[in-house]
Design a protein around this motif. Structure first.
Motif: not given
Length: 305
Positions: A136-138, A90-91, A147-148, A159-161
Protein backbone atom coordinates in the motif's frame (compact mmCIF):
# COMPACT_ATOMS: atom_id res chain seq x y z
CA UNK A 1 -21.36 -1.77 -4.68
CA UNK A 2 -22.17 1.21 -2.49
CA UNK A 3 -20.28 2.25 0.65
CA UNK A 4 -22.89 4.66 1.97
CA UNK A 5 -24.80 2.02 3.95
CA UNK A 6 -24.87 -1.76 3.86
CA UNK A 7 -23.17 -2.56 0.52
CA UNK A 8 -25.42 -3.85 -2.25
CA UNK A 9 -24.21 -5.84 -5.26
CA UNK A 10 -25.40 -5.08 -8.77
CA UNK A 11 -24.85 -6.66 -12.15
CA UNK A 12 -22.35 -5.02 -14.50
CA UNK A 13 -22.26 -5.74 -18.22
CA UNK A 14 -18.70 -6.61 -19.30
CA UNK A 15 -17.43 -5.45 -22.68
CA UNK A 16 -14.12 -6.23 -24.37
CA UNK A 17 -12.76 -6.92 -27.84
CA UNK A 18 -11.67 -10.43 -28.81
CA UNK A 19 -8.04 -9.28 -28.53
CA UNK A 20 -8.54 -8.08 -24.96
CA UNK A 21 -10.41 -11.26 -24.00
CA UNK A 22 -7.55 -13.30 -25.40
CA UNK A 23 -5.02 -11.29 -23.41
CA UNK A 24 -7.09 -11.78 -20.24
CA UNK A 25 -7.12 -15.52 -20.82
CA UNK A 26 -3.31 -15.53 -20.87
CA UNK A 27 -2.83 -13.95 -17.46
CA UNK A 28 -2.28 -17.19 -15.57
CA UNK A 29 -2.35 -17.03 -11.78
CA UNK A 30 -3.04 -13.49 -10.58
CA UNK A 31 -2.82 -11.98 -7.12
CA UNK A 32 -3.51 -8.32 -6.25
CA UNK A 33 -5.00 -5.72 -8.55
CA UNK A 34 -5.42 -1.97 -8.26
CA UNK A 35 -7.27 0.87 -9.98
CA UNK A 36 -5.19 3.92 -10.86
CA UNK A 37 -5.96 7.13 -8.91
CA UNK A 38 -8.00 8.50 -11.84
CA UNK A 39 -9.88 5.20 -12.18
CA UNK A 40 -9.00 4.83 -15.86
CA UNK A 41 -6.55 1.96 -15.57
CA UNK A 42 -6.48 -1.36 -13.79
CA UNK A 43 -3.18 -3.07 -12.93
CA UNK A 44 -2.86 -6.81 -12.28
CA UNK A 45 0.00 -8.69 -10.63
CA UNK A 46 0.46 -11.78 -12.83
CA UNK A 47 2.25 -13.98 -10.31
CA UNK A 48 2.95 -17.12 -12.31
CA UNK A 49 3.90 -15.36 -15.58
CA UNK A 50 6.04 -12.79 -13.73
CA UNK A 51 4.70 -9.71 -15.44
CA UNK A 52 2.27 -6.84 -14.88
CA UNK A 53 -0.90 -6.37 -16.90
CA UNK A 54 -2.27 -2.86 -17.42
CA UNK A 55 -5.81 -2.44 -18.74
CA UNK A 56 -7.58 0.71 -19.91
CA UNK A 57 -10.98 0.80 -18.19
CA UNK A 58 -14.24 2.60 -18.96
CA UNK A 59 -17.01 2.34 -16.36
CA UNK A 60 -20.59 3.47 -16.73
CA UNK A 61 -21.92 3.45 -13.18
CA UNK A 62 -25.30 5.02 -13.98
CA UNK A 63 -28.51 3.23 -13.05
CA UNK A 64 -29.32 2.73 -16.73
CA UNK A 65 -25.88 1.84 -18.09
CA UNK A 66 -23.92 -0.08 -15.45
CA UNK A 67 -21.21 -1.52 -17.63
CA UNK A 68 -17.46 -1.96 -17.51
CA UNK A 69 -15.32 -2.09 -20.63
CA UNK A 70 -11.66 -3.02 -21.00
CA UNK A 71 -10.59 -1.24 -24.17
CA UNK A 72 -6.94 -2.34 -24.14
CA UNK A 73 -4.74 -4.70 -22.14
CA UNK A 74 -0.95 -4.89 -22.37
CA UNK A 75 1.74 -6.81 -20.51
CA UNK A 76 4.83 -5.15 -19.04
CA UNK A 77 7.95 -7.15 -18.27
CA UNK A 78 11.18 -6.66 -16.31
CA UNK A 79 13.85 -8.98 -14.86
CA UNK A 80 13.00 -7.37 -11.50
CA UNK A 81 9.52 -8.93 -11.58
CA UNK A 82 9.91 -12.14 -9.60
CA UNK A 83 6.62 -13.65 -8.49
CA UNK A 84 4.84 -10.27 -8.35
CA UNK A 85 2.10 -10.41 -5.73
CA UNK A 86 1.25 -6.91 -4.50
CA UNK A 87 0.66 -3.78 -6.57
CA UNK A 88 -0.33 -0.17 -5.92
CA UNK A 89 -0.15 3.12 -7.80
CA UNK A 90 2.09 6.02 -6.78
CA UNK A 91 0.45 8.11 -9.51
CA UNK A 92 -1.34 7.30 -12.76
CA UNK A 93 1.89 6.21 -14.48
CA UNK A 94 3.97 4.87 -11.58
CA UNK A 95 3.43 1.61 -9.70
CA UNK A 96 4.89 -0.15 -6.68
CA UNK A 97 5.24 -3.94 -6.93
CA UNK A 98 5.81 -6.38 -4.07
CA UNK A 99 7.74 -9.38 -5.43
CA UNK A 100 7.58 -12.53 -3.33
CA UNK A 101 10.73 -13.74 -5.03
CA UNK A 102 12.48 -10.38 -4.82
CA UNK A 103 12.06 -6.89 -3.40
CA UNK A 104 9.61 -3.98 -3.42
CA UNK A 105 10.25 -1.99 -6.60
CA UNK A 106 8.88 1.24 -8.03
CA UNK A 107 8.37 1.38 -11.80
CA UNK A 108 7.33 4.10 -14.21
CA UNK A 109 5.48 2.68 -17.19
CA UNK A 110 4.45 3.74 -20.67
CA UNK A 111 1.99 2.07 -23.00
CA UNK A 112 3.02 3.66 -26.34
CA UNK A 113 5.66 2.33 -26.69
CA UNK A 114 5.46 -0.32 -23.94
CA UNK A 115 8.10 0.38 -21.32
CA UNK A 116 8.65 -0.48 -17.65
CA UNK A 117 11.46 1.49 -16.02
CA UNK A 118 12.78 0.88 -12.49
CA UNK A 119 12.92 4.30 -10.79
CA UNK A 120 13.23 3.48 -7.08
CA UNK A 121 13.39 0.72 -4.51
CA UNK A 122 11.79 0.52 -1.10
CA UNK A 123 13.86 -1.15 1.57
CA UNK A 124 15.95 -3.19 -0.88
CA UNK A 125 18.84 -4.70 1.09
CA UNK A 126 17.47 -3.45 4.41
CA UNK A 127 17.06 -6.94 5.87
CA UNK A 128 13.45 -6.16 6.78
CA UNK A 129 11.88 -7.55 3.63
CA UNK A 130 11.30 -11.28 3.23
CA UNK A 131 9.06 -12.44 0.35
CA UNK A 132 7.12 -9.16 0.24
CA UNK A 133 3.55 -9.51 -0.98
CA UNK A 134 0.69 -7.02 -0.76
CA UNK A 135 1.68 -3.34 -0.72
CA UNK A 136 0.00 0.00 0.00
CA UNK A 137 1.33 3.46 -0.90
CA UNK A 138 0.80 6.13 1.77
CA UNK A 139 1.18 9.90 1.38
CA UNK A 140 3.23 11.64 4.08
CA UNK A 141 2.63 15.05 5.63
CA UNK A 142 5.89 16.42 4.17
CA UNK A 143 4.77 15.64 0.62
CA UNK A 144 6.73 12.41 0.38
CA UNK A 145 5.42 8.87 0.24
CA UNK A 146 6.07 5.56 1.89
CA UNK A 147 5.10 2.00 1.10
CA UNK A 148 3.73 -0.57 3.53
CA UNK A 149 4.53 -4.20 2.68
CA UNK A 150 3.43 -7.60 3.97
CA UNK A 151 6.37 -9.95 4.56
CA UNK A 152 4.84 -13.38 4.22
CA UNK A 153 7.52 -15.57 5.78
CA UNK A 154 8.70 -13.06 8.41
CA UNK A 155 5.14 -12.40 9.66
CA UNK A 156 5.54 -8.63 9.65
CA UNK A 157 4.25 -5.52 7.94
CA UNK A 158 7.05 -3.04 7.28
CA UNK A 159 7.04 0.59 6.18
CA UNK A 160 9.65 2.13 3.88
CA UNK A 161 10.14 5.66 2.51
CA UNK A 162 10.05 5.81 -1.28
CA UNK A 163 13.45 7.05 -2.39
CA UNK A 164 14.15 8.29 -5.90
CA UNK A 165 17.08 7.58 -8.21
CA UNK A 166 17.42 3.93 -7.22
CA UNK A 167 18.76 4.60 -3.71
CA UNK A 168 17.67 2.35 -0.87
CA UNK A 169 15.76 3.15 2.32
CA UNK A 170 15.65 0.89 5.34
CA UNK A 171 12.33 1.56 7.05
CA UNK A 172 10.90 -0.15 10.14
CA UNK A 173 8.41 -2.77 11.32
CA UNK A 174 4.87 -1.38 11.47
CA UNK A 175 3.03 -4.49 12.75
CA UNK A 176 4.01 -7.94 13.94
CA UNK A 177 1.85 -9.13 16.84
CA UNK A 178 -0.41 -12.15 16.15
CA UNK A 179 0.37 -12.27 12.42
CA UNK A 180 0.78 -15.67 10.77
CA UNK A 181 1.43 -15.31 7.03
CA UNK A 182 0.13 -11.80 6.29
CA UNK A 183 -1.46 -11.97 2.85
CA UNK A 184 -3.41 -8.74 2.30
CA UNK A 185 -3.17 -5.11 3.36
CA UNK A 186 -5.39 -2.03 3.54
CA UNK A 187 -5.08 1.39 5.16
CA UNK A 188 -8.15 3.46 5.94
CA UNK A 189 -8.45 6.77 4.09
CA UNK A 190 -8.03 8.72 7.33
CA UNK A 191 -4.83 6.76 8.07
CA UNK A 192 -6.02 5.57 11.50
CA UNK A 193 -6.54 1.86 10.83
CA UNK A 194 -4.25 -0.74 9.28
CA UNK A 195 -6.01 -3.99 8.26
CA UNK A 196 -3.93 -7.12 7.61
CA UNK A 197 -5.09 -10.55 6.42
CA UNK A 198 -3.58 -13.27 8.61
CA UNK A 199 -3.84 -16.33 6.38
CA UNK A 200 -3.08 -19.12 8.84
CA UNK A 201 -5.25 -17.77 11.67
CA UNK A 202 -8.22 -17.14 9.31
CA UNK A 203 -8.65 -13.61 10.63
CA UNK A 204 -8.18 -10.00 9.58
CA UNK A 205 -6.30 -8.07 12.25
CA UNK A 206 -6.85 -4.32 12.71
CA UNK A 207 -4.03 -2.20 14.12
CA UNK A 208 -4.13 1.41 15.27
CA UNK A 209 -1.82 3.24 12.89
CA UNK A 210 0.84 4.21 13.50
CA UNK A 211 0.97 1.81 16.44
CA UNK A 212 3.90 3.47 18.24
CA UNK A 213 5.61 0.11 18.83
CA UNK A 214 6.27 -2.72 16.40
CA UNK A 215 4.94 -5.33 18.85
CA UNK A 216 1.70 -3.48 19.66
CA UNK A 217 -1.26 -5.86 19.73
CA UNK A 218 -4.08 -5.45 17.21
CA UNK A 219 -7.06 -3.47 18.47
CA UNK A 220 -9.63 -5.27 16.32
CA UNK A 221 -10.27 -8.64 14.72
CA UNK A 222 -12.54 -9.75 11.86
CA UNK A 223 -13.68 -13.37 11.89
CA UNK A 224 -15.85 -15.60 9.72
CA UNK A 225 -13.50 -15.75 6.71
CA UNK A 226 -11.79 -18.98 5.64
CA UNK A 227 -8.65 -17.57 4.02
CA UNK A 228 -8.68 -13.75 3.94
CA UNK A 229 -6.69 -12.19 1.13
CA UNK A 230 -7.43 -8.85 -0.54
CA UNK A 231 -8.79 -6.02 1.63
CA UNK A 232 -10.22 -2.58 0.95
CA UNK A 233 -11.86 0.08 3.09
CA UNK A 234 -14.90 1.81 1.58
CA UNK A 235 -14.68 5.57 1.08
CA UNK A 236 -16.19 6.46 4.44
CA UNK A 237 -14.01 3.93 6.31
CA UNK A 238 -17.18 2.42 7.80
CA UNK A 239 -17.02 -0.72 5.67
CA UNK A 240 -14.14 -3.09 5.05
CA UNK A 241 -14.37 -5.56 2.16
CA UNK A 242 -12.53 -8.87 2.45
CA UNK A 243 -11.87 -11.34 -0.37
CA UNK A 244 -12.03 -14.95 0.85
CA UNK A 245 -9.61 -17.03 -1.23
CA UNK A 246 -10.97 -20.23 0.32
CA UNK A 247 -14.60 -19.67 -0.67
CA UNK A 248 -16.58 -18.10 -3.54
CA UNK A 249 -17.48 -15.11 -1.36
CA UNK A 250 -16.68 -11.50 -0.69
CA UNK A 251 -17.44 -10.36 2.87
CA UNK A 252 -18.32 -6.87 4.07
CA UNK A 253 -17.67 -5.82 7.66
CA UNK A 254 -19.22 -2.68 9.15
CA UNK A 255 -18.34 -0.24 11.92
CA UNK A 256 -19.22 3.24 13.12
CA UNK A 257 -15.73 4.30 12.04
CA UNK A 258 -14.03 2.79 15.10
CA UNK A 259 -12.61 -0.65 14.25
CA UNK A 260 -11.77 -1.81 17.76
CA UNK A 261 -13.24 -5.12 18.90
CA UNK A 262 -14.28 -8.40 17.25
CA UNK A 263 -16.65 -8.46 14.26
CA UNK A 264 -18.38 -10.96 11.99
CA UNK A 265 -19.47 -10.15 8.40
CA UNK A 266 -22.39 -7.75 8.06
CA UNK A 267 -23.00 -9.00 4.50
CA UNK A 268 -21.68 -11.82 2.31
CA UNK A 269 -21.82 -11.78 -1.49
CA UNK A 270 -21.07 -14.60 -3.92
CA UNK A 271 -18.61 -13.36 -6.56
CA UNK A 272 -17.39 -16.65 -8.12
CA UNK A 273 -19.63 -19.19 -9.86
CA UNK A 274 -19.39 -22.93 -9.24
CA UNK A 275 -17.41 -23.69 -12.39
CA UNK A 276 -14.73 -21.05 -11.80
CA UNK A 277 -14.45 -21.94 -8.12
CA UNK A 278 -13.95 -25.64 -8.87
CA UNK A 279 -11.37 -24.84 -11.57
CA UNK A 280 -9.19 -22.91 -9.11
CA UNK A 281 -9.77 -25.25 -6.16
CA UNK A 282 -6.28 -26.79 -6.07
CA UNK A 283 -6.27 -26.75 -2.26
CA UNK A 284 -8.57 -25.48 0.54
CA UNK A 285 -6.97 -22.01 0.42
CA UNK A 286 -7.66 -21.35 -3.28
CA UNK A 287 -10.49 -21.06 -5.76
CA UNK A 288 -12.07 -17.91 -4.41
CA UNK A 289 -11.30 -14.20 -4.91
CA UNK A 290 -7.80 -12.96 -4.10
CA UNK A 291 -7.06 -9.40 -5.17
CA UNK A 292 -9.65 -6.73 -4.41
CA UNK A 293 -10.07 -3.04 -5.16
CA UNK A 294 -12.79 -0.39 -5.35
CA UNK A 295 -12.83 2.09 -8.23
CA UNK A 296 -12.54 5.56 -6.64
CA UNK A 297 -15.33 7.35 -8.57
CA UNK A 298 -18.10 4.76 -9.01
CA UNK A 299 -17.50 2.33 -6.09
CA UNK A 300 -17.35 -0.56 -8.57
CA UNK A 301 -15.57 -3.54 -6.98
CA UNK A 302 -13.07 -5.66 -8.92
CA UNK A 303 -11.57 -8.98 -7.80
CA UNK A 304 -9.03 -11.44 -9.16
CA UNK A 305 -9.14 -15.23 -8.86
Amino acid sequence: MSGSSTPVAGELRFEATDAVRGALAGMGRTEDLRFSPDGRRLAFACYANERIAIADVEIDGSSTGRSIALTRLVYLESPRLREPHGIDFVDDETIVVGNRGGAVDVFRFRIDPMELELVARAGDGSGLLDSPGSVVVRALADGGQEVLACNNWRNTVTRHPLVADGDTATGEVAARAWLDLPDGLALSSDGRWLAVSSHNTHTVLIYAFPAGAEDAAPVGMLRGVRYPHGLRFAKDDRHLLVADAGSPYLHSFASSGDWRGVRLPAATLRVVDDEAFARGRKNPAEGGPKGLDVEPRTNVVAVTL
